[in-house]
Design an enzyme around this catalytic site. Sequence first.
Site, mmCIF file in Angstrom:
data_model
loop_
_atom_site.group_PDB
_atom_site.id
_atom_site.type_symbol
_atom_site.label_atom_id
_atom_site.label_comp_id
_atom_site.label_asym_id
_atom_site.label_seq_id
_atom_site.Cartn_x
_atom_site.Cartn_y
_atom_site.Cartn_z
ATOM 1 N N ASP A 18 0.789 -1.230 0.000
ATOM 2 C CA ASP A 18 0.000 0.000 0.000
ATOM 3 C C ASP A 18 0.821 1.280 0.000
ATOM 4 O O ASP A 18 0.288 2.349 -0.259
ATOM 5 C CB ASP A 18 -0.928 0.026 1.220
ATOM 6 C CG ASP A 18 -1.975 -1.070 1.177
ATOM 7 O OD1 ASP A 18 -2.331 -1.482 0.059
ATOM 8 O OD2 ASP A 18 -2.430 -1.506 2.250
ATOM 9 N N ASP A 25 2.256 0.779 10.444
ATOM 10 C CA ASP A 25 1.192 -0.203 10.648
ATOM 11 C C ASP A 25 1.740 -1.337 11.509
ATOM 12 O O ASP A 25 2.758 -1.952 11.159
ATOM 13 C CB ASP A 25 0.705 -0.787 9.321
ATOM 14 C CG ASP A 25 -0.295 0.109 8.606
ATOM 15 O OD1 ASP A 25 -0.415 1.284 8.992
ATOM 16 O OD2 ASP A 25 -0.942 -0.369 7.656
ATOM 17 N N ARG A 82 -5.180 9.240 13.392
ATOM 18 C CA ARG A 82 -4.506 7.975 13.725
ATOM 19 C C ARG A 82 -3.162 8.209 14.402
ATOM 20 O O ARG A 82 -2.115 7.799 13.915
ATOM 21 C CB ARG A 82 -4.321 7.101 12.480
ATOM 22 C CG ARG A 82 -5.620 6.707 11.814
ATOM 23 C CD ARG A 82 -5.394 5.704 10.702
ATOM 24 N NE ARG A 82 -6.653 5.245 10.125
ATOM 25 C CZ ARG A 82 -6.762 4.301 9.203
ATOM 26 N NH1 ARG A 82 -5.664 3.707 8.754
ATOM 27 N NH2 ARG A 82 -7.937 3.945 8.730
ATOM 28 N N ASP A 134 0.185 5.568 1.993
ATOM 29 C CA ASP A 134 -0.844 5.050 2.900
ATOM 30 C C ASP A 134 -0.541 5.508 4.319
ATOM 31 O O ASP A 134 -0.666 6.675 4.640
ATOM 32 C CB ASP A 134 -0.936 3.530 2.778
ATOM 33 C CG ASP A 134 -2.173 2.967 3.456
ATOM 34 O OD1 ASP A 134 -3.181 3.688 3.553
ATOM 35 O OD2 ASP A 134 -2.142 1.804 3.889
#
Length: 367
Positions: free
Chosen positions: A170, A198, A250, A194
Amino acid sequence: MASPCLVAVLVFLCAIVSCYSDNPIDSCWRGDSNWDQNRMKLADCVVGFGSSTMGGKGGEIYTVTSSEDNPVNPTPGTLRYGATREKALWIIFSQNMNIKLQMPLYVAGYKTIDGRGADVHLGNGGPCLFMRKASHVILHGLHIHGCNTSVLGDVLVSESIGVEPVHAQDGDAITMRNVTNAWIDHNSLSDCSDGLIDVTLGSTGITISNNHFFNHHKVMLLGHDDTYDDDKSMKVTVAFNQFGPNAGQRMPRARYGLVHVANNNYDQWNIYAIGGSSNPTILSEGNSFTAPNESYKKEVTKRIGCETTSACANWVWRSTRDAFTNGAYFVSSGKAEDTNIYNSNEAFKVENGNAAPQLTQNAGVVA
């Protein structure tokens, strides 16, 4: 009586020492002017849930001398060659480098990628860093920006696994899947396709500290998706980071698991600062939150997937000793959690939120 110049110098030095001593990670190594003679001491400085991370400590020093990249058959002296070896390695750089990877770089276990002493940039329009079923990885002192998506293609995953076809990625800066014991410290991350970090698919024992996240919308995802309940065992420490300017949301966004967010400095946000779904435990302690000017963006928190407020009233989201500026506010919920979440090796001192701007003033790559 001391001269005014001497007094000024002493005040300056005291300010530096105070900064290092209040930040437990920086005080562990930055006060040593000869840190480059004992680089591996850095591995002793991690705190929080990633405190057991060794990286390449005890292994050989591997020096990156070339910015070239071959995803299938990397040559000695390149970053990919060192990162995919089976043995423990402490990876350093011979000079300033701009590295554009041709495919995602798989980082094997027991590796430290240490950018100190060089100006190292990863990304630059190519894919970036990927960890899968790895343990004991340290990433320190890297500029990671402009990470882009990748196509399906063959990649050397590690010496033992060999070359595998890898699905399109991504465009995250750092991806961790089923990773244990990892420490991401003093990196500068921005402008990727992206997310910036993560942490998913059963990853745990992670500390993300002293980084600067800026010019990016979706910053940090903790937890794979709302159906992947193996992430209930996830434990992540997010401490001493600078979020913003121009960080959208986030910071982090969590699913399941336990997240301790401590002594970070938030320079506004676009949608929210800290969010989550699937009943994560989020303990916010000693952070400084400066809200955006828009009246409808003042709330720090966002609960996702709750049709009503009562639906997530039992989620344990607590704010302790946080500092709020420009109308920022944190919506707490759930019963007060036991604050003794760390063992003796993981625990660290958390200052009040008004100290967070000072504690994070050296976040990102240290020159």
